[in-house]
Design a protein around this motif. Sequence first.
Motif, short mmCIF file in Angstrom:
data_model
loop_
_atom_site.label_atom_id
_atom_site.label_comp_id
_atom_site.label_asym_id
_atom_site.label_seq_id
_atom_site.Cartn_x
_atom_site.Cartn_y
_atom_site.Cartn_z
N GLY A 259 0.85 -1.19 0.00
CA GLY A 259 0.00 0.00 0.00
C GLY A 259 0.88 1.23 0.00
O GLY A 259 2.08 1.16 -0.33
N GLY B 218 -8.53 1.82 -5.19
CA GLY B 218 -7.57 2.77 -4.65
C GLY B 218 -6.56 3.11 -5.72
O GLY B 218 -6.94 3.43 -6.85
N THR B 219 -5.28 3.02 -5.38
CA THR B 219 -4.24 3.20 -6.38
C THR B 219 -4.49 2.23 -7.53
O THR B 219 -4.44 2.59 -8.69
CB THR B 219 -2.86 2.90 -5.75
OG1 THR B 219 -2.72 3.70 -4.58
CG2 THR B 219 -1.74 3.22 -6.72
N GLY B 220 -4.73 0.98 -7.16
CA GLY B 220 -5.08 -0.04 -8.15
C GLY B 220 -6.50 -0.52 -7.94
O GLY B 220 -7.25 0.07 -7.15
N LYS C 127 -4.62 5.40 -9.78
CA LYS C 127 -3.31 5.68 -10.34
C LYS C 127 -3.41 6.21 -11.78
O LYS C 127 -2.51 6.88 -12.26
CB LYS C 127 -2.46 4.40 -10.30
CG LYS C 127 -1.01 4.60 -10.65
CD LYS C 127 -0.23 3.33 -10.31
CE LYS C 127 1.16 3.31 -10.89
NZ LYS C 127 2.02 4.40 -10.45
N THR D 258 -5.96 12.07 -9.58
CA THR D 258 -7.34 11.58 -9.48
C THR D 258 -8.09 12.32 -8.38
O THR D 258 -9.31 12.51 -8.47
CB THR D 258 -7.33 10.06 -9.25
OG1 THR D 258 -6.63 9.45 -10.34
CG2 THR D 258 -8.73 9.49 -9.21
N ASP D 259 -7.38 12.77 -7.38
CA ASP D 259 -8.01 13.59 -6.33
C ASP D 259 -8.74 14.80 -6.93
O ASP D 259 -9.79 15.20 -6.45
CB ASP D 259 -6.96 14.14 -5.34
CG ASP D 259 -5.93 13.12 -4.93
OD1 ASP D 259 -5.60 12.25 -5.75
OD2 ASP D 259 -5.44 13.21 -3.80
N SER E 18 -12.25 14.06 -8.11
CA SER E 18 -13.25 14.05 -7.03
C SER E 18 -13.71 15.46 -6.71
O SER E 18 -14.89 15.71 -6.49
CB SER E 18 -12.67 13.41 -5.77
OG SER E 18 -12.49 12.04 -5.96
N GLY F 187 -10.54 1.64 -0.38
CA GLY F 187 -9.72 2.40 -1.32
C GLY F 187 -10.18 3.84 -1.42
O GLY F 187 -11.37 4.13 -1.32
N SER F 188 -9.21 4.72 -1.63
CA SER F 188 -9.50 6.16 -1.59
C SER F 188 -10.41 6.62 -2.72
O SER F 188 -11.16 7.58 -2.55
CB SER F 188 -8.21 6.95 -1.65
OG SER F 188 -7.54 6.82 -0.42
N HIS G 65 -14.48 9.77 -3.94
CA HIS G 65 -15.20 10.26 -5.13
C HIS G 65 -16.68 10.42 -4.76
O HIS G 65 -17.30 9.49 -4.26
CB HIS G 65 -15.05 9.27 -6.29
CG HIS G 65 -15.52 9.84 -7.58
ND1 HIS G 65 -16.85 10.12 -7.83
CD2 HIS G 65 -14.85 10.22 -8.69
CE1 HIS G 65 -16.96 10.63 -9.04
NE2 HIS G 65 -15.77 10.71 -9.58
#
Length: 469
Positions: free
Chosen positions: A91, A233-235, A305, A341-342, A345, A415-416, A421
């Motif tokens: 992570g 998340g990232t993936g 990502k 990607t933030d 959102s 995941g973020s 989002h």
Amino acid sequence: MMVPSERALHEAIQVSPLDLPDDVKRQKIENLLAQMRLSAATARKIQDVFRSEMNKGIHQQPSSLQMENTYIPELPDGTEEGLFLALDLGGTNFRVLLLELVNGVVVREDVKKYHIDAHLRTGSGMPLFEYLAECVSNFVISEGLQDVELPLGFTFSFPMIQHSLETGILVTWTKSFNCPDVVNKDAVQLLKDAIARRGDTRVNVLAVLNDTTGTLLQGATQDPNTAIGLILGTGSNACYLERADKVEHWEPERHGEREVIIDIEWGAFGDNGVLDFIKTDFDRENDANSLLVNSFTFEKYISGKYLGEFVRVILAKLSKDGLLFTRQVPESLLLVGSFLTDYISLIEQDTVNGSSVHTKEVLAKFNIIPDEEDLKIVQYVCELASNRAALLVSICVATLLDHMEREEVTIAVDGSLYKHHPRFENWMNQYITLLTPARKFKLIHAQDGSGKGAAIVAAIALRIKKRLE
Ligand code: ADP
Ligand code: MG
């Protein structure tokens, strides 16, 4: 003629057209972006392809889906007790955790994050595993537990081949790791050996898992219907509970297991070309700009990502074509990886609110002062990209639900991207329902599956071990 339910699906998955006064410009933009829109028929085709790839994977035939047996044959049953160690590698941070379980629930958690230097992440694997073992000792000794026998679950979030619950042969490094001499080796054995060489603790590595499996297990402690784990998340990846009799690849002796968790490894879905029919010019450019070209096809459509870079590629193209930021092509926007990607959102939050505050803030980072039309176009691109990602995830989840044929399934998500989002969860609820109306499902957020899940799997491993003794 489309049947009514397919028409409803088709209409629901269409993002409303761009609202611009200038018809010529609007049409030009729509023409360029039309490749990103998926019809109901295309959604059904993706379902067919995903179903077929899953079946091939589980029957050990060539497929872009690994469908790996995790050898985790049962979920937490609420009897898990005691102190457990968890390691979380893969992570954003490397973490060592001590978790106390009472009645299957984590009642205490001590966590320490350790930084892994770039020179350990690339190069020979030996110093990396020595360092991991050093962190374990450091942590255990600081807890005063060096004389206590501690079962450990190892979250190793990289593609691996498993021969049992406690072997994980690394298929390939991903993210920021690359120690070539570890590929095709058992990461668990490397960790066990490094811990044994130190000999200053009584840590016992019992199981290996990845964050996706950990998320399913953690979800199961929150909701007993949990049978799918999903990472956004990232993936991105998913796993699910399969009937043990359907799983052909099972190396150790069976002991009457009824179920087992299968790790789909869906980040690589389409790496063999089966998803090429949805690939757009923007996806091709996004792929070309990535570290591992021609791989992780599905992940590049959806995960944190890559989603920001996907949007950047489109904005740069529109700008170069004189359709966006017409005063000048902003240099800053031409930099690969500059659009996070933030930001998507934030911009989507504006779309939800009917505002443009965040959009302006994001564009200011690129020294862009947008006009009203620019704002609408940027928001539209973020909406289309996010919507396609949410739809693709929903298509695979719906297919999985149909495959599982369970009464009711709770899907544990972490995941973020999912957490932050503002529209992902709503879209997924809506689309999965439309894609498979007869299935009962629920999305829940499982917090920190890669930490807590590792302790739970160690507890399950210990239970199985005692039963077989
Ligand atoms: P990891 O996948 O490393 O375990 P996370 O689940 O926190 O960690 O995911 C981190 C990734 O999520 C980041 O790389 C980024 O792409 C994405 N991300 C972070 N914040 C947001 C956000 N606010 N909105 C959308 N995506 C985000
Ligand atoms: Mg994670």
